[in-house]
Design an enzyme around this catalytic site. Structure first.
Site, PDB file in Angstrom:
ATOM      1  N   GLU A 151      10.624 -10.718  16.441  1.00  0.00           N
ATOM      2  CA  GLU A 151      11.047 -10.464  17.821  1.00  0.00           C
ATOM      3  C   GLU A 151      12.422 -11.055  18.059  1.00  0.00           C
ATOM      4  O   GLU A 151      12.698 -12.203  17.681  1.00  0.00           O
ATOM      5  CB  GLU A 151      10.054 -11.056  18.821  1.00  0.00           C
ATOM      6  CG  GLU A 151      10.474 -10.815  20.277  1.00  0.00           C
ATOM      7  CD  GLU A 151       9.362 -11.078  21.265  1.00  0.00           C
ATOM      8  OE1 GLU A 151       8.349 -10.360  21.201  1.00  0.00           O
ATOM      9  OE2 GLU A 151       9.507 -12.011  22.075  1.00  0.00           O
ATOM     10  N   GLN A 166      14.023 -26.425  22.539  1.00  0.00           N
ATOM     11  CA  GLN A 166      12.983 -25.409  22.633  1.00  0.00           C
ATOM     12  C   GLN A 166      11.675 -25.949  23.191  1.00  0.00           C
ATOM     13  O   GLN A 166      10.884 -25.195  23.739  1.00  0.00           O
ATOM     14  CB  GLN A 166      12.658 -24.840  21.238  1.00  0.00           C
ATOM     15  CG  GLN A 166      13.679 -23.905  20.653  1.00  0.00           C
ATOM     16  CD  GLN A 166      13.210 -23.427  19.298  1.00  0.00           C
ATOM     17  OE1 GLN A 166      13.488 -24.055  18.294  1.00  0.00           O
ATOM     18  NE2 GLN A 166      12.484 -22.329  19.285  1.00  0.00           N
ATOM     19  N   LYS A 202      -6.434  -2.447  29.376  1.00  0.00           N
ATOM     20  CA  LYS A 202      -5.240  -1.999  28.660  1.00  0.00           C
ATOM     21  C   LYS A 202      -5.606  -1.013  27.556  1.00  0.00           C
ATOM     22  O   LYS A 202      -4.931  -0.002  27.357  1.00  0.00           O
ATOM     23  CB  LYS A 202      -4.495  -3.189  28.053  1.00  0.00           C
ATOM     24  CG  LYS A 202      -3.733  -4.049  29.032  1.00  0.00           C
ATOM     25  CD  LYS A 202      -2.948  -5.118  28.288  1.00  0.00           C
ATOM     26  CE  LYS A 202      -2.308  -6.096  29.252  1.00  0.00           C
ATOM     27  NZ  LYS A 202      -1.563  -7.162  28.547  1.00  0.00           N
ATOM     28  N   HIS A 227      -4.268 -15.685  29.776  1.00  0.00           N
ATOM     29  CA  HIS A 227      -3.076 -15.594  30.615  1.00  0.00           C
ATOM     30  C   HIS A 227      -3.137 -16.701  31.671  1.00  0.00           C
ATOM     31  O   HIS A 227      -4.209 -16.989  32.217  1.00  0.00           O
ATOM     32  CB  HIS A 227      -3.026 -14.224  31.297  1.00  0.00           C
ATOM     33  CG  HIS A 227      -1.730 -13.925  31.963  1.00  0.00           C
ATOM     34  ND1 HIS A 227      -1.395 -14.460  33.198  1.00  0.00           N
ATOM     35  CD2 HIS A 227      -0.667 -13.164  31.580  1.00  0.00           C
ATOM     36  CE1 HIS A 227      -0.194 -14.029  33.539  1.00  0.00           C
ATOM     37  NE2 HIS A 227       0.267 -13.239  32.592  1.00  0.00           N
ATOM     38  N   GLY A 265       5.584  -8.377  33.075  1.00  0.00           N
ATOM     39  CA  GLY A 265       6.794  -9.182  33.175  1.00  0.00           C
ATOM     40  C   GLY A 265       6.601 -10.349  34.116  1.00  0.00           C
ATOM     41  O   GLY A 265       5.636 -10.416  34.895  1.00  0.00           O
ATOM     42  N   ASP A 266       7.506 -11.296  34.044  1.00  0.00           N
ATOM     43  CA  ASP A 266       7.425 -12.493  34.884  1.00  0.00           C
ATOM     44  C   ASP A 266       8.016 -12.225  36.261  1.00  0.00           C
ATOM     45  O   ASP A 266       9.097 -11.647  36.384  1.00  0.00           O
ATOM     46  CB  ASP A 266       8.189 -13.654  34.232  1.00  0.00           C
ATOM     47  CG  ASP A 266       7.596 -14.054  32.889  1.00  0.00           C
ATOM     48  OD1 ASP A 266       6.362 -13.995  32.761  1.00  0.00           O
ATOM     49  OD2 ASP A 266       8.373 -14.406  31.987  1.00  0.00           O
ATOM     50  N   TYR A 288      -3.516 -12.795  24.999  1.00  0.00           N
ATOM     51  CA  TYR A 288      -3.328 -14.231  25.187  1.00  0.00           C
ATOM     52  C   TYR A 288      -4.513 -15.014  24.634  1.00  0.00           C
ATOM     53  O   TYR A 288      -5.537 -15.170  25.317  1.00  0.00           O
ATOM     54  CB  TYR A 288      -3.143 -14.534  26.680  1.00  0.00           C
ATOM     55  CG  TYR A 288      -1.990 -13.775  27.285  1.00  0.00           C
ATOM     56  CD1 TYR A 288      -0.724 -14.339  27.360  1.00  0.00           C
ATOM     57  CD2 TYR A 288      -2.150 -12.455  27.738  1.00  0.00           C
ATOM     58  CE1 TYR A 288       0.357 -13.635  27.885  1.00  0.00           C
ATOM     59  CE2 TYR A 288      -1.079 -11.742  28.258  1.00  0.00           C
ATOM     60  CZ  TYR A 288       0.173 -12.335  28.326  1.00  0.00           C
ATOM     61  OH  TYR A 288       1.229 -11.628  28.827  1.00  0.00           O
TER      62      TYR A 288
END
Length: 292
Positions: free
Chosen positions: A17, A213, A166, A150, A110-111, A146
């Site tokens: 990613e 990080q 989903k 989540h 999305g956030d 998750y």
């Protein structure tokens, strides 16, 4: 190629990613980074949405995905989020991706961001998934999952119920949020399989190689730290070189365990670092089918 087909062809799918830079001047360096990681022949590379959206001067998800597909011949998985977007905006993005030859989407809510207008066209990732499947059937759809639930779900079982939706709405592949203890992944896989979720799952791993990080990553993921990982941070957080190598070693150990245990795929959150990808790949390539 549709990503779902990769899992029928390979024992373990290896993916990465990357995220688009916020400034065009950083686009050329990212292209060089992606050319370097091309040598490990990832099965696909997911491209996130830019933090803050696609503002003026930012490199877009479509731009990176198109480069992967058309310049490097690497299958891109373009992230598509519905928070802060209306149907017209989603349709424009889908048209742009389709024109670029992109055929695989990671469909996400999305956030939620303060100050960003919230539309009601799509409330959840499953709503967006159903819309794309119904109106743009040429796309393959992936979804997030998750292992430690989540953050907005009350329980893990409630979160799995959302995941079933989903699947019913058209997702054909799943990719997990990062985790640092493989126990949570194995427990999660047992649970979702018992609940009838039979999609292939890519296990997401993020190497922690810099002190900066640590707090940001944990705040975003809400992942639990096993004692072994916490000891690593305690020992090396003030030694940049030591932390870098320890983070690589931990991720390699984690990935090797996942591959040997039969994970459908492993997904490396590369943080746009070719060096991290190449070092970790050296530590796991003997376990990957068809590795160069």
């Amino acid at each position: 190629m549709y990503i779902r087909k990769l899992f029928a062809q390979k024992r373990c799918v290896f993916s990465l990613e990357f995220f688009p830079p916020k400034q065009q001047l950083k686009w050329e360096p990212l292209q060089q980074t992606l050319r370097r990681v091309q040598q490990v022949h990832p099965d696909f590379i997911s491209v996130t949405c830019s933090a803050g959206g696609s503002g003026v001067g930012q490199v877009s998800t479509s731009q990176v995905a198109s480069f992967l597909k058309n310049e490097l011949d690497i299958e891109p998985l373009a992230h598509l989020t519905c928070v802060g977007a209306d149907q017209a905006g989603i349709e424009a993005t889908l048209d742009e991706l389709f024109t670029a030859g992109v055929r695989n989407l990671m469909v996400l809510r999305g956030d939620k961001r303060p100050g960003v207008e919230q539309f009601r066209d799509f409330q959840h990732a499953s709503d967006l998934c159903a819309f794309v499947r119904g109106h743009y059937g040429a796309f393959g759809l992936s979804g997030a999952c998750y292992p430690e639930k989540h953050p907005e779900s009350a329980t893990l079982r409630e979160d799995v119920e959302h995941l079933k939706i989903k699947q019913e709405c058209g997702a054909t592949h799943l990719c997990t949020q990062m985790f640092f203890d493989n126990f949570y992944f194995y427990r999660y896989m047992t649970l979702i399989r018992k609940e009838g979720i039979d999609l292939p799952v890519s296990a997401g791993v993020m190497p922690i190689v810099r002190k900066s990080q640590i707090e940001r990553t944990l705040a975003l993921s809400d992942a639990k730290l096993p004692p072994k990982f916490q000891s690593l941070l305690d020992r090396w957080q003030d030694d940049p070189d030591g932390l870098y190598q320890a983070g690589i070693d931990y991720a390699v150990e984690q990935l090797r365990d996942l591959i040997e245990a039969g994970a459908d795929g492993v997904h490396l959150y590369a943080m746009n670092s070719a060096d991290v990808v190449l070092r970790i790949y050296e530590g796991i390539k003997d376990l990957l089918p068809d590795a160069p």
